[in-house]
Design a protein around this motif. Structure first.
Motif, mmCIF file in Angstrom:
data_model
loop_
_atom_site.group_PDB
_atom_site.id
_atom_site.type_symbol
_atom_site.label_atom_id
_atom_site.label_comp_id
_atom_site.label_asym_id
_atom_site.label_seq_id
_atom_site.Cartn_x
_atom_site.Cartn_y
_atom_site.Cartn_z
ATOM 1 N N GLY A 1 -45.739 -12.463 -43.392
ATOM 2 C CA GLY A 1 -44.579 -11.633 -43.614
ATOM 3 C C GLY A 1 -43.315 -12.177 -42.976
ATOM 4 O O GLY A 1 -42.209 -11.729 -43.295
ATOM 5 N N LYS A 2 -43.465 -13.157 -42.100
ATOM 6 C CA LYS A 2 -42.320 -13.786 -41.446
ATOM 7 C C LYS A 2 -42.274 -15.283 -41.717
ATOM 8 O O LYS A 2 -41.233 -15.848 -42.020
ATOM 9 N N ASN A 3 -43.435 -15.913 -41.584
ATOM 10 C CA ASN A 3 -43.532 -17.366 -41.735
ATOM 11 C C ASN A 3 -44.460 -17.735 -42.882
ATOM 12 O O ASN A 3 -45.327 -16.948 -43.284
ATOM 13 N N ILE A 4 -44.288 -18.957 -43.385
ATOM 14 C CA ILE A 4 -45.183 -19.560 -44.366
ATOM 15 C C ILE A 4 -46.005 -20.616 -43.640
ATOM 16 O O ILE A 4 -45.462 -21.445 -42.904
ATOM 17 N N LEU B 1 -50.530 -29.075 -39.930
ATOM 18 C CA LEU B 1 -50.377 -27.701 -40.366
ATOM 19 C C LEU B 1 -48.953 -27.305 -40.013
ATOM 20 O O LEU B 1 -48.508 -27.492 -38.876
ATOM 21 N N HIS B 2 -48.231 -26.745 -40.994
ATOM 22 C CA HIS B 2 -46.823 -26.426 -40.814
ATOM 23 C C HIS B 2 -46.610 -24.918 -40.775
ATOM 24 O O HIS B 2 -47.300 -24.160 -41.478
ATOM 25 N N ALA B 3 -45.614 -24.486 -40.010
ATOM 26 C CA ALA B 3 -45.135 -23.116 -40.004
ATOM 27 C C ALA B 3 -43.640 -23.137 -40.291
ATOM 28 O O ALA B 3 -42.868 -23.747 -39.542
ATOM 29 N N LEU B 4 -43.223 -22.488 -41.400
ATOM 30 C CA LEU B 4 -41.824 -22.436 -41.805
ATOM 31 C C LEU B 4 -41.353 -20.988 -41.859
ATOM 32 O O LEU B 4 -42.127 -20.096 -42.228
ATOM 33 N N ASP B 5 -40.094 -20.761 -41.518
ATOM 34 C CA ASP B 5 -39.486 -19.456 -41.749
ATOM 35 C C ASP B 5 -39.474 -19.206 -43.265
ATOM 36 O O ASP B 5 -38.984 -20.035 -44.033
ATOM 37 N N MET B 6 -40.023 -18.068 -43.710
ATOM 38 C CA MET B 6 -40.171 -17.854 -45.148
ATOM 39 C C MET B 6 -38.833 -17.630 -45.853
ATOM 40 O O MET B 6 -38.744 -17.781 -47.075
ATOM 41 N N HIS B 7 -37.782 -17.299 -45.122
ATOM 42 C CA HIS B 7 -36.487 -17.061 -45.742
ATOM 43 C C HIS B 7 -35.641 -18.334 -45.825
ATOM 44 O O HIS B 7 -35.007 -18.601 -46.845
ATOM 45 N N THR B 8 -35.671 -19.124 -44.748
ATOM 46 C CA THR B 8 -34.805 -20.307 -44.687
ATOM 47 C C THR B 8 -35.544 -21.621 -44.913
ATOM 48 O O THR B 8 -34.908 -22.652 -45.128
ATOM 49 N N LEU B 9 -36.883 -21.608 -44.821
ATOM 50 C CA LEU B 9 -37.737 -22.797 -44.855
ATOM 51 C C LEU B 9 -37.470 -23.736 -43.675
ATOM 52 O O LEU B 9 -37.854 -24.911 -43.707
#
Length: 375
Positions: A81-84, A93-101
């Motif tokens: 709900g916050k990160n991809i 393994l990557h963690a991205l902000d789902m809104h800004t990438l």
């Protein structure tokens, strides 16, 4: 009131209470069999149905953006709900902000990460081609524990009763303690296990390259049943209403009764099926190497429609309220009408697409040459 009468009355009341609780448990179990909880995992839930009730509201693909610092993405994205979260052939393994990438963190492994992570209670669980299975803190990207297998891990994990369960290309299905990573049990098959495990009605299903589909007791790791299909099985079964839907490398597409382990119906593609099927709301869809995605009636596998792309469809489709979404080796991402398979829209990317798309209320995410966001 005498003591005997009180005890007799109390016994009747307790008996009624136990019967009511047993009935409630049965009703709840049946409800969860029919409507599994959506989770941040490969194919959206423990039935691996590839079905979502979330609608993006996209009538057309307005914009597309991507996270470029990658070397191909074969791990399907999930979100809290916050990160991809997703793996890449870049070995992370990557963690991205789902809104800004924008990248939050990355966790390095020894080889490619093609396994789709499971997010549960703030921990990400996934495997790597470096033969290790990892548990990583979603907030920080710090290691919680890791476990060594004997070969590459393509399979994507699920959670069941305090265990994380997945397959490995060393031929084993593993169940590890969710907190410590210690082995609870393992079951040995005859060849690679590329597919991901499925849970339905306390039965663990998993397909193998040794041509067998296995039914295993998920608590003890003991074989309940198995069936030889005469061709390697790479795709993960999708389950609905006691039926499992999956294809083999000869192009056969099966509907199997989970409890009797008998084949109810078979449909046929012209080439191998690597794609994992999606099933919900009167529709089951699956891609094939023959360049088509096929839609069938899940009650009997009678054909409803088919759509031809320019190259193979290894991507596993998702059925959303407004459309069927999938990618192809032709580099295009497609939105099709659920009713007749006509194309709503398509988007061209920079390379083949073999992941399963993630549907959110504001955007679509999928992996290809990069990680893409459509909104």
């Amino acid at each position: 009131m005498s003591g005997d009468l009180v005890r007799r009355k109390l016994g009747i009341e307790l008996s009624h209470l136990e019967s009511t609780l047993a009935l409630t448990d049965k009703v709840l179990a049946e409800y969860h069999n029919r409507f599994p909880d959506s989770q941040a995992m490969f194919r959206n839930n423990i039935h691996r149905s590839g079905c979502t009730e979330i609608s993006t509201g996209l009538s057309s693909a307005v914009q597309i953006t991507s996270f470029h610092n990658l070397i191909s993405v074969h791990s399907s994205p999930v979100t809290d709900g916050k990160n991809i979260y997703f793996g890449s052939n870049y070995r992370y393994l990557h963690a991205l902000d789902m809104h800004t990438l924008q990248e939050r963190w990355r966790f390095k492994t020894g080889k490619e990460v093609k396994s789709t992570p499971l997010h549960r209670n703030g921990i990400l669980y996934f495997g790597s081609f470096d033969t290790w299975f990892y548990a990583v803190h979603a907030k920080s990207g710090m290691l919680k524990w890791k476990y060594k297998t004997g070969d590459w891990i393509f399979s994507s994990p699920l959670y069941h009763e305090g265990m994380i369960i997945f397959g490995s290309m060393d031929g084993n299905v593993y169940a590890l303690d969710v907190d410590s990573g210690k082995e609870r049990w393992r079951y040995e098959t005859g060849h690679w296990v590329i597919a991901s495990p499925v849970i339905y009605d306390n039965i663990l299903l998993i397909a193998g390259r040794d041509m067998h589909l296995y039914a295993i007791d998920p608590l003890r790791g003991k074989l309940l049943s198995r069936r030889d299909f005469g061709s390697p099985l790479h795709a993960t079964p999708a389950v609905m209403n006691g039926k499992a839907y999956f294809g083999d490398l000869k192009g056969n597409f099966y509907m199997l009764n989970i409890h009797s382990f008998t084949i109810d119906n078979i449909a046929y593609a012209r080439m191998a099926i690597f794609s994992s099927a999606a099933v919900c709301n009167g529709l089951v869809c699956v891609g094939s190497r023959d360049r088509h995605i096929y839609a069938y009636d899940p009650s009997d596998l009678s054909p409803i429609w088919s759509f031809e792309a320019a190259r193979a469809v290894h991507s596993s489709p998702v059925i959303a309220p407004e459309a069927v979404y999938f990618g192809s080796d032709d580099g295009f991402f497609y939105s099709l009408s659920k009713a007749d398979g006509t194309m709503n829209w398509q988007l061209e990317t920079d390379g083949l697409i073999r992941t399963s798309p993630l549907v959110t209320s504001t955007a679509l995410f999928f992996g290809g040459q990069y990680l893409y966001k459509v909104y």
